[in-house]
Design an enzyme around this catalytic site. Structure first.
Site, PDB file in Angstrom:
ATOM      1  N   ASN A  13      45.581  48.929  35.660  1.00  0.00           N
ATOM      2  CA  ASN A  13      46.652  49.103  36.638  1.00  0.00           C
ATOM      3  C   ASN A  13      46.061  48.682  37.976  1.00  0.00           C
ATOM      4  O   ASN A  13      45.296  49.421  38.577  1.00  0.00           O
ATOM      5  CB  ASN A  13      47.092  50.575  36.675  1.00  0.00           C
ATOM      6  CG  ASN A  13      48.070  50.854  37.795  1.00  0.00           C
ATOM      7  OD1 ASN A  13      48.616  49.917  38.391  1.00  0.00           O
ATOM      8  ND2 ASN A  13      48.293  52.127  38.092  1.00  0.00           N
ATOM      9  N   TRP A  14      46.435  47.470  38.394  1.00  0.00           N
ATOM     10  CA  TRP A  14      45.839  46.949  39.639  1.00  0.00           C
ATOM     11  C   TRP A  14      46.458  47.565  40.887  1.00  0.00           C
ATOM     12  O   TRP A  14      45.984  47.325  41.991  1.00  0.00           O
ATOM     13  CB  TRP A  14      46.004  45.428  39.692  1.00  0.00           C
ATOM     14  CG  TRP A  14      45.002  44.673  38.872  1.00  0.00           C
ATOM     15  CD1 TRP A  14      44.010  45.192  38.105  1.00  0.00           C
ATOM     16  CD2 TRP A  14      44.908  43.251  38.746  1.00  0.00           C
ATOM     17  NE1 TRP A  14      43.297  44.174  37.516  1.00  0.00           N
ATOM     18  CE2 TRP A  14      43.827  42.979  37.889  1.00  0.00           C
ATOM     19  CE3 TRP A  14      45.641  42.181  39.278  1.00  0.00           C
ATOM     20  CZ2 TRP A  14      43.454  41.679  37.548  1.00  0.00           C
ATOM     21  CZ3 TRP A  14      45.279  40.887  38.944  1.00  0.00           C
ATOM     22  CH2 TRP A  14      44.192  40.645  38.086  1.00  0.00           C
ATOM     23  N   LYS A  15      47.566  48.274  40.730  1.00  0.00           N
ATOM     24  CA  LYS A  15      48.278  48.845  41.891  1.00  0.00           C
ATOM     25  C   LYS A  15      48.565  47.723  42.908  1.00  0.00           C
ATOM     26  O   LYS A  15      48.883  46.616  42.502  1.00  0.00           O
ATOM     27  CB  LYS A  15      47.473  49.990  42.493  1.00  0.00           C
ATOM     28  CG  LYS A  15      47.039  50.984  41.423  1.00  0.00           C
ATOM     29  CD  LYS A  15      46.539  52.261  41.970  1.00  0.00           C
ATOM     30  CE  LYS A  15      46.079  53.138  40.827  1.00  0.00           C
ATOM     31  NZ  LYS A  15      45.850  54.497  41.214  1.00  0.00           N
ATOM     32  N   HIS A  99      54.109  56.358  36.111  1.00  0.00           N
ATOM     33  CA  HIS A  99      52.819  56.603  36.771  1.00  0.00           C
ATOM     34  C   HIS A  99      53.023  57.624  37.883  1.00  0.00           C
ATOM     35  O   HIS A  99      54.072  57.618  38.549  1.00  0.00           O
ATOM     36  CB  HIS A  99      52.263  55.291  37.348  1.00  0.00           C
ATOM     37  CG  HIS A  99      50.864  55.438  37.841  1.00  0.00           C
ATOM     38  ND1 HIS A  99      50.577  55.959  39.079  1.00  0.00           N
ATOM     39  CD2 HIS A  99      49.679  55.168  37.248  1.00  0.00           C
ATOM     40  CE1 HIS A  99      49.262  56.001  39.226  1.00  0.00           C
ATOM     41  NE2 HIS A  99      48.689  55.521  38.138  1.00  0.00           N
ATOM     42  N   GLU A 101      52.188  57.801  40.785  1.00  0.00           N
ATOM     43  CA  GLU A 101      52.534  57.257  42.107  1.00  0.00           C
ATOM     44  C   GLU A 101      53.966  56.730  42.149  1.00  0.00           C
ATOM     45  O   GLU A 101      54.446  56.315  43.210  1.00  0.00           O
ATOM     46  CB  GLU A 101      51.530  56.136  42.473  1.00  0.00           C
ATOM     47  CG  GLU A 101      50.150  56.708  42.790  1.00  0.00           C
ATOM     48  CD  GLU A 101      48.989  55.735  42.564  1.00  0.00           C
ATOM     49  OE1 GLU A 101      49.229  54.529  42.437  1.00  0.00           O
ATOM     50  OE2 GLU A 101      47.844  56.219  42.514  1.00  0.00           O
ATOM     51  N   GLU A 167      47.336  61.063  31.978  1.00  0.00           N
ATOM     52  CA  GLU A 167      46.667  60.814  33.252  1.00  0.00           C
ATOM     53  C   GLU A 167      46.730  62.085  34.107  1.00  0.00           C
ATOM     54  O   GLU A 167      47.704  62.267  34.867  1.00  0.00           O
ATOM     55  CB  GLU A 167      47.357  59.671  33.997  1.00  0.00           C
ATOM     56  CG  GLU A 167      47.217  58.331  33.318  1.00  0.00           C
ATOM     57  CD  GLU A 167      47.073  57.213  34.337  1.00  0.00           C
ATOM     58  OE1 GLU A 167      46.128  56.431  34.218  1.00  0.00           O
ATOM     59  OE2 GLU A 167      47.888  57.141  35.277  1.00  0.00           O
ATOM     60  N   GLY A 173      41.883  58.102  40.756  1.00  0.00           N
ATOM     61  CA  GLY A 173      41.353  57.571  42.015  1.00  0.00           C
ATOM     62  C   GLY A 173      40.472  58.548  42.771  1.00  0.00           C
ATOM     63  O   GLY A 173      40.161  58.332  43.941  1.00  0.00           O
ATOM     64  N   SER A 213      39.854  57.760  36.646  1.00  0.00           N
ATOM     65  CA  SER A 213      38.463  57.453  37.000  1.00  0.00           C
ATOM     66  C   SER A 213      37.613  57.013  35.807  1.00  0.00           C
ATOM     67  O   SER A 213      36.441  57.390  35.705  1.00  0.00           O
ATOM     68  CB  SER A 213      37.829  58.649  37.724  1.00  0.00           C
ATOM     69  OG  SER A 213      38.526  58.912  38.936  1.00  0.00           O
ATOM     70  N   GLY A 234      42.418  52.155  36.645  1.00  0.00           N
ATOM     71  CA  GLY A 234      42.836  51.692  37.966  1.00  0.00           C
ATOM     72  C   GLY A 234      41.698  50.973  38.665  1.00  0.00           C
ATOM     73  O   GLY A 234      41.398  49.811  38.393  1.00  0.00           O
ATOM     74  N   GLY A 235      41.005  51.678  39.558  1.00  0.00           N
ATOM     75  CA  GLY A 235      39.985  51.078  40.420  1.00  0.00           C
ATOM     76  C   GLY A 235      38.980  50.193  39.706  1.00  0.00           C
ATOM     77  O   GLY A 235      38.682  49.077  40.177  1.00  0.00           O
TER      78      GLY A 235
HETATM   79  C1  PEP Z   1      45.570  54.895  37.491  1.00  0.00           C
HETATM   80  O1  PEP Z   1      45.980  54.585  38.594  1.00  0.00           O
HETATM   81  O2  PEP Z   1      46.339  54.884  36.532  1.00  0.00           O
HETATM   82  C2  PEP Z   1      44.171  55.278  37.349  1.00  0.00           C
HETATM   83  C3  PEP Z   1      43.793  55.824  36.238  1.00  0.00           C
HETATM   84  O3  PEP Z   1      43.350  55.030  38.429  1.00  0.00           O
HETATM   85  P1  PEP Z   1      41.749  55.240  38.505  1.00  0.00           P
HETATM   86  O4  PEP Z   1      41.168  54.633  37.259  1.00  0.00           O
HETATM   87  O5  PEP Z   1      41.344  54.519  39.741  1.00  0.00           O
HETATM   88  O6  PEP Z   1      41.520  56.714  38.559  1.00  0.00           O
END
Ligand code: PEP
Length: 253
Positions: A13-15, A99, A101, A167, A173, A213, A234-235
């Protein structure tokens, strides 16, 4: 519950990161690093504006493209929204729904998932508790509510075509990963919800990804848990080497 061998999925998930040029550069570096990965499905979810560039760059590879959200109508006066057929036209096979967000309600998650499925997309439906819920011992209550109103509102046939991502919001994040045991317990609980709502067969076939994470140095510990069928990242998915290390590190032990 009967045990089914489930194929793993590593999804990104590049956001709101990466332009089209950055997307092309990512694929030039990433695709060769995972070209030999036959042990899992790989999904990259760029921002809407980079979906076509990603689909073009991924053509002929083992990498599928996903959207980060979708609306439930096919067209109309819905400023800023994107319809399922638009994602398909852009080259998406998957779409992330609910998600933390983006989530509005269980009802909208179910509407989005139904519309995405009708267009032939594979929804990755997210559920997960806040830190306050976990600290108050409410994790299962919250996950059950999100499951029942979201994926649980689908027909059995629709449900058989989705993925779920657990999640925990406190791990997204923040650098705080759920331990493999915490994640596995939540996955087991969600699978129980699926069994109660649908059937042991559908529950056992459901692929549940863990997100929060995930990094190259914790993927193997997480994937040592049979309950975890992959990860939503994500990150750590923004860097080609780091995301490739996660893909290549998710082989079942
Ligand atoms: C996400 O945004 O779905 C996520 C899991 O982010 P991160 O891996 O950065 O915690």
């Amino acid at each position: 519950m009967a045990q089914t061998k489930r194929r793993r999925v590593i999804a990104s998930n590049w956001k709101m990161f990466k332009t089209q040029a950055e997307t092309r550069a990512f694929f030039s570096a990433f695709a060769p690093l995972v070209a030999g990965a036959t042990h899992c499905d790989i999904v990259v979810a760029p921002p809407f504006t980079a979906i076509s560039a990603a689909a073009e760059a991924a053509r002929g590879s083992n990498i599928a493209i996903g959207g980060q959200d979708v609306f439930w109508e096919k067209e109309g006066a819905f400023t800023g929204e994107v319809a399922p057929p638009m994602l398909v036209e852009g080259g998406c096979r998957y779409v992330i729904i609910g998600h933390s967000e983006r989530r509005q309600s269980e009802e909208t998650v179910a509407k989005k998932a139904k519309a995405a499925l009708a267009a032939g997309l594979i929804p990755i439906v997210c559920v997960g508790e806040l830190l306050a819920h976990r600290e108050a011992g409410q994790t299962e209550v919250v996950c059950e509510k999100q499951f029942t109103g979201g994926p649980g509102a689908l027909t059995p046939e629709e449900f058989s075509r989705i993925l779920v991502a657990y999640e925990p919001v406190w791990a997204i994040g923040t650098g705080k990963t759920a331990t493999p045991e915490i994640a596995a317990a939540a996955h087991r609980f969600l699978r129980k919800c699926a069994e109660r709502k649908f059937s042991a067969r559908l529950a056992s076939a459901l692929r549940i990804l863990y997100g929060g994470s995930v990094k190259p140095d914790n993927i193997q510990g997480l994937m040592a848990e049979e309950e975890l069928d992959g990860a939503l990242v994500g990150g750590a998915s923004l860097d080609a080497k780091s995301f490739a290390a996660i893909v290549n590190g998710c082989k079942a032990p």
